[in-house]
Design a protein around this motif. Structure first.
Motif, PDB file in Angstrom:
ATOM      1  N   ALA A   1     -11.470  15.548   2.457  1.00 56.97           N
ATOM      2  CA  ALA A   1     -11.010  16.039   1.163  1.00 56.97           C
ATOM      3  C   ALA A   1      -9.727  16.826   1.351  1.00 56.97           C
ATOM      4  O   ALA A   1      -9.571  17.561   2.329  1.00 56.97           O
ATOM      5  N   GLY A   2      -8.785  16.648   0.427  1.00 56.18           N
ATOM      6  CA  GLY A   2      -7.478  17.278   0.555  1.00 56.18           C
ATOM      7  C   GLY A   2      -6.404  16.328   1.038  1.00 56.18           C
ATOM      8  O   GLY A   2      -5.237  16.704   1.130  1.00 56.18           O
ATOM      9  N   THR A   3      -6.782  15.080   1.354  1.00 58.75           N
ATOM     10  CA  THR A   3      -5.825  14.072   1.807  1.00 58.75           C
ATOM     11  C   THR A   3      -5.062  13.513   0.615  1.00 58.75           C
ATOM     12  O   THR A   3      -5.631  13.288  -0.454  1.00 58.75           O
ATOM     13  N   SER A   4      -3.781  13.262   0.798  1.00 56.67           N
ATOM     14  CA  SER A   4      -2.950  12.686  -0.262  1.00 56.67           C
ATOM     15  C   SER A   4      -2.816  11.179  -0.085  1.00 56.67           C
ATOM     16  O   SER A   4      -3.057  10.632   0.998  1.00 56.67           O
ATOM     17  N   GLY A   5      -2.392  10.515  -1.143  1.00 58.58           N
ATOM     18  CA  GLY A   5      -2.155   9.080  -1.063  1.00 58.58           C
ATOM     19  C   GLY A   5      -1.068   8.733  -0.065  1.00 58.58           C
ATOM     20  O   GLY A   5      -1.130   7.707   0.609  1.00 58.58           O
ATOM     21  N   GLY A   6      -0.060   9.606   0.035  1.00 56.41           N
ATOM     22  CA  GLY A   6       1.010   9.356   0.994  1.00 56.41           C
ATOM     23  C   GLY A   6       0.513   9.305   2.427  1.00 56.41           C
ATOM     24  O   GLY A   6       1.043   8.562   3.257  1.00 56.41           O
ATOM     25  N   GLN A   7      -0.534  10.100   2.714  1.00 58.86           N
ATOM     26  CA  GLN A   7      -1.082  10.107   4.075  1.00 58.86           C
ATOM     27  C   GLN A   7      -1.847   8.826   4.396  1.00 58.86           C
ATOM     28  O   GLN A   7      -2.034   8.491   5.568  1.00 58.86           O
ATOM     29  N   LEU A   8      -2.299   8.102   3.374  1.00 57.83           N
ATOM     30  CA  LEU A   8      -3.068   6.870   3.592  1.00 57.83           C
ATOM     31  C   LEU A   8      -2.210   5.612   3.561  1.00 57.83           C
ATOM     32  O   LEU A   8      -2.670   4.544   3.963  1.00 57.83           O
ATOM     33  N   ASP A   9      -0.993   5.730   3.092  1.00 58.70           N
ATOM     34  CA  ASP A   9      -0.169   4.539   2.867  1.00 58.70           C
ATOM     35  C   ASP A   9      -0.010   3.672   4.111  1.00 58.70           C
ATOM     36  O   ASP A   9      -0.054   2.442   4.040  1.00 58.70           O
ATOM     37  N   SER A  10       0.163   4.301   5.261  1.00 60.23           N
ATOM     38  CA  SER A  10       0.412   3.523   6.479  1.00 60.23           C
ATOM     39  C   SER A  10      -0.818   2.750   6.951  1.00 60.23           C
ATOM     40  O   SER A  10      -0.697   1.826   7.751  1.00 60.23           O
ATOM     41  N   PHE A  11      -2.020   3.124   6.448  1.00 58.33           N
ATOM     42  CA  PHE A  11      -3.207   2.326   6.774  1.00 58.33           C
ATOM     43  C   PHE A  11      -2.967   0.863   6.401  1.00 58.33           C
ATOM     44  O   PHE A  11      -3.351  -0.050   7.134  1.00 58.33           O
ATOM     45  N   ALA A  12      -2.342   0.643   5.242  1.00 61.15           N
ATOM     46  CA  ALA A  12      -2.154  -0.712   4.737  1.00 61.15           C
ATOM     47  C   ALA A  12      -0.954  -1.416   5.360  1.00 61.15           C
ATOM     48  O   ALA A  12      -0.870  -2.650   5.314  1.00 61.15           O
TER      49      ALA A  12
END
Length: 599
Positions: free
Chosen positions: A441-452
Motif C-alpha cells: 500500500a502506498g505504491t503509485s502507478g508510475g512505480q508499476l509501469d515498468s512491470f509491463a
C-alpha cells in the motif's frame, strides 16, 4: 476544404474588427472536458480536424494546428496544408509559435472560458516578456462567425439510482461537506462534468460517449448545494429526488452567482477550473483556495455496488466480443470485411445485449499498418480491408447503466510471421506481469509501469503511451486521478497512490510503424491481497474483462510455466463465464480459442 478557407477568412476579418492580431483555439469546453459537445467543436469547425485532442493558433497571415503523435496521419487527411502549418506536440508549443510570429505591441486573443488558470497565467507572462498582449475576449471570436453553430444539448438528465450508485447524493454531499470543514472552507465550485454527475447521481447525454449533463455546481459545508443547469433538462421527478437541500438555477446566471460568493472561503481546482471562473470569484471578493476537487478521488475509489455493477457490464461486453470474434474468424478470411464494417458489426453485437447506452469512445478498428497508430480513427477515406497475413487490432468499449468498459484485442487474419508472434508474446508477458503484480500500500502507478515494459525493453523496444488509465462507473472511460505510466512529463497522475477500489486499464503494446501494431488491454480492479509474513498491507489486481487472447499469435516457448498457468486459468474463466450465452457454433469457437496451452 473551401468552406474552411472561408471560415478562416471570416475569423481573420472578425479579429481585425476586434483589433486582435491573433487568436488561440483550444479543443475543450468551459468544463475542461476531454470530450466535448457539438457546440464546443470550434477547432473542427474551423480546421476540419475531428480528433479528440489538439489546438490551433490563427494569425492574420499564418495559422498552425498542433496535434500529438496519435493524430499525425489524421490531421493531414482532414486539414488543408495550404491554410495550416502542421505542428507536433509536445515538441512545438502554441504560445512559443505565436511569440515567434508576432511582434512587440501585437494583441492576441483567447477565450477565458476555455483556458485553464495555469495556462492563462504562464501564457500571459511569456507573451508579456515579448511585449505582446494576451487579451481575454468577452465573446469567443469563432462564435461570432459560426452562423450555424449548434446550441448546447437540451437533452433531459436522468437519475443514476442508488442500487447502481451505491450511495445517495445526500451521502456523497455530506462527504464533501466534511472535506470542506476540515479545510475551514465554505464552498467548493465544481466544474468537471463527471464530478457533478457522480455527486448528484445524475447522468445525461450531452457529450458523445460520456453520459454527463452540462452543468456547474456549488456544494457547501452544510451539505447543501446549488446546481446550475438549463431548466428544460430537469423535471420535477429529478428535483424531488435531490431533496430540499439542492437548489436549482438556470446555468445562465452562473457567472453572476460566482460574484455573489463575496467574503466566502471558496475552493477551486486549478486543473479543472477555467480562468474566467477564478476571475469572477476574485471580482466578487471571494477568498480563493486551490485544491484538487475531492470528488475526483471519491469517484475513483469504487464502492461495492459500483464494483459489482462493473462486473456485470464486463460480462455483457465480453459476450458481445466473443460473438464478434467468432464471426470475424470466418468473415475476415472470406475477404469482405473492412475496418468500418468490422466496427459496425461489433456495435451490433453490443446492442444485442439490450443494455448498451452508448460506446465509451469511438472504436479503434485498425488493420495492417493502421494498427501501428495507437489512436487511429477510421474514416471512409482511410478504410482498409482486413487481409490474410495481416494483424487486426480493435480497441473498444461500451457505456452500460452499471459500468464502463474498455478492452483491446489484437488478432491475426491467417498466419502470423515469426516476428509478429515474438512481439505479441513480449507484450503478453508484460500484460501478465502487471495483472499478477503484488505491491505494498502506498505504491503509485508510475512505480508499476515498468512491470509491463520489462520484456519489451529486454528486446530493445518500447511503446510511447501510458500502460493504464482510470475508468469510471457509467462515466468517463478516461478517469483520473490514477494512472499506470512513466512518472512525470506528459503523464499526469502517474504519482497518484493506488487504492483498493480503483479500476485501471492494463494495456501494454508494440507498434512497428508502417507495418503492424499490437495491444492487449483488460481492466483491473485494485484490491487488498493477503501475503504471508507481510509487514505492511499489500494490494494486487483482479482482472475484470473476459475475452480470449489470440493463441495463434503466441510463441509458447517464450512463456514461463507460471505465465502459461495464468493464461490457461484466464481462458478457463473466459470459457466458463461466456459459454451459457453463446450459440453452438460460438461455443465451439470459444472452446478452441480457450484450449489450454502446453509449454
Amino acid at each position: 476544404m473551401s468552406s474552411h478557407r472561408q471560415r478562416l477568412g471570416a475569423l481573420r476579418t472578425e479579429l481585425a474588427r476586434e483589433n486582435l492580431n491573433g487568436f488561440f483555439v483550444p479543443l475543450t469546453d468551459e468544463h475542461m472536458s476531454e470530450y466535448v459537445g457539438a457546440y464546443a467543436c470550434r477547432l473542427e469547425w474551423l480546421t476540419g480536424f475531428a480528433g479528440s485532442a489538439g489546438s490551433a493558433v490563427v494569425l492574420q497571415s499564418l495559422a498552425a494546428i498542433f496535434v500529438d503523435g496519435r493524430y499525425t496521419i489524421q490531421v493531414k487527411e482532414q486539414v488543408d496544408p495550404e491554410l495550416w502549418d502542421y505542428k507536433s506536440l509536445p515538441a512545438d508549443d502554441p504560445v512559443e509559435w505565436a511569440i515567434a510570429n508576432l511582434k512587440a505591441g501585437d494583441r492576441i486573443g483567447y477565450d477565458p472560458w476555455l483556458a485553464s488558470i495555469g495556462w492563462e497565467k504562464q501564457a500571459r507572462r511569456r507573451l508579456e516578456d515579448h511585449k505582446i498582449s494576451l487579451v481575454a475576449v468577452s465573446n469567443n471570436s469563432i462564435d461570432q462567425v459560426w452562423s450555424d453553430r449548434p446550441l448546447p444539448s437540451q437533452a433531459p438528465v436522468f437519475i443514476q439510482p442508488e442500487h447502481l450508485a451505491g450511495k445517495t447524493s445526500e451521502q456523497k454531499r455530506q462527504e464533501v461537506a466534511s472535506w470542506l470543514e476540515k479545510r475551514q472552507a465554505d464552498t467548493l465550485v465544481l466544474t468537471a462534468l463527471d464530478s457533478i454527475a457522480w455527486l448528484f447521481n445524475m447522468r445525461g447525454s450531452d457529450v458523445t460517449c460520456t453520459p454527463v449533463a452540462l452543468a456547474f455546481a456549488f456544494t457547501h459545508k452544510d451539505g447543501s448545494a446549488d446546481l446550475f443547469i438549463d431548466p428544460v433538462k430537469v423535471d420535477d421527478t429529478f428535483k424531488k429526488a435531490m431533496g430540499d437541500s439542492v437548489r436549482f438555477h438556470d446555468q445562465a446566471v452562473f457567472p453572476e452567482a460566482l460574484k455573489q460568493l463575496s467574503g466566502k472561503s471558496v475552493v477551486i481546482d486549478p486543473e479543472r477550473t477555467v480562468a474566467a471562473i477564478a476571475s469572477l470569484l476574485r471580482e466578487g471578493g471571494a477568498h480563493l483556495f486551490s485544491d484538487r476537487d475531492p470528488v475526483v478521488l471519491m469517484k475513483a475509489i469504487k464502492n461495492h455496488t459500483e464494483i459489482e455493477g462493473h462486473r456485470q457490464a464486463q460480462l455483457w461486453d465480453a459476450v458481445a466480443l466473443a460473438k464478434f470474434f467468432c464471426w470475424l474468424s470466418d468473415a475476415a478470411l472470406e475477404g469482405d470485411v473492412t475496418e468500418l464494417s468490422a466496427a459496425e458489426k461489433l456495435l451490433g453485437f453490443r446492442q444485442e445485449s439490450g443494455h448498451l447506452v452508448d460506446l465509451s469512445f469511438e472504436t479503434i478498428s485498425a488493420a495492417a499498418a493502421h494498427s501501428a497508430i495507437p489512436h487511429y480513427r477510421v474514416t471512409e477515406v482511410s478504410n482498409l480491408p482486413l487481409k490474410k497475413g495481416e494483424i487486426y487490432l480493435v480497441d473498444s468499449g461500451g457505456q452500460y447503466p452499471n459500468g464502463t468498459t474498455d478492452v483491446t484485442r489484437t488478432v491475426i487474419i491467417g498466419t502470423p510471421t515469426a516476428e509478429m508472434k515474438q512481439r505479441f508474446t513480449l507484450v503478453l508477458k508484460g500484460h501478465i506481469a502487471l495483472a499478477t503484480a503484488v505491491f505494498p500500500a502506498g505504491t503509485s502507478g508510475g512505480q508499476l509501469d515498468s512491470f509491463a515494459r520489462q520484456y519489451l525493453w529486454q528486446a530493445g523496444v518500447d511503446y510511447a503511451h501510458g500502460t493504464g488509465h482510470g475508468v469510471g462507473s457509467f462515466l468517463s472511460v478516461h478517469e483520473g486521478p490514477q494512472r499506470i505510466s512513466p512518472s512525470g512529463g506528459a503523464f499526469a497522475g502517474s504519482n497518484e497512490v493506488l487504492r483498493a477500489g480503483m479500476i485501471l486499464s492494463n494495456e501494454p503494446g508494440y507498434y512497428k510503424s508502417g507495418a503492424y501494431g499490437i495491444r492487449i488491454e483488460n481492466l483491473l480492479l485494485t484490491k487488498p491481497v493477503e501475503v504471508a509474513g507481510a509487514e505492511k498491507p499489500c494490494l494486487g489486481f483482479e482482472t475484470l474483462n473476459f475475452t480470449p487472447i489470440d493463441r495463434n499469435l503466441i510463441e509458447v516457448s517464450l512463456l514461463s510455466e507460471s505465465e502459461i498457468d495464468w493464461l490457461n486459468q484466464y481462458h478457463h474463466e473466459v470459457y466458463q463465464k461466456l459459454l451459457p450465452f453463446l450459440s453452438i457454433q460460438e461455443a465451439e469457437w470459444l472452446k478452441a480459442m480457450t484450449a489450454p496451452l502446453e509449454g
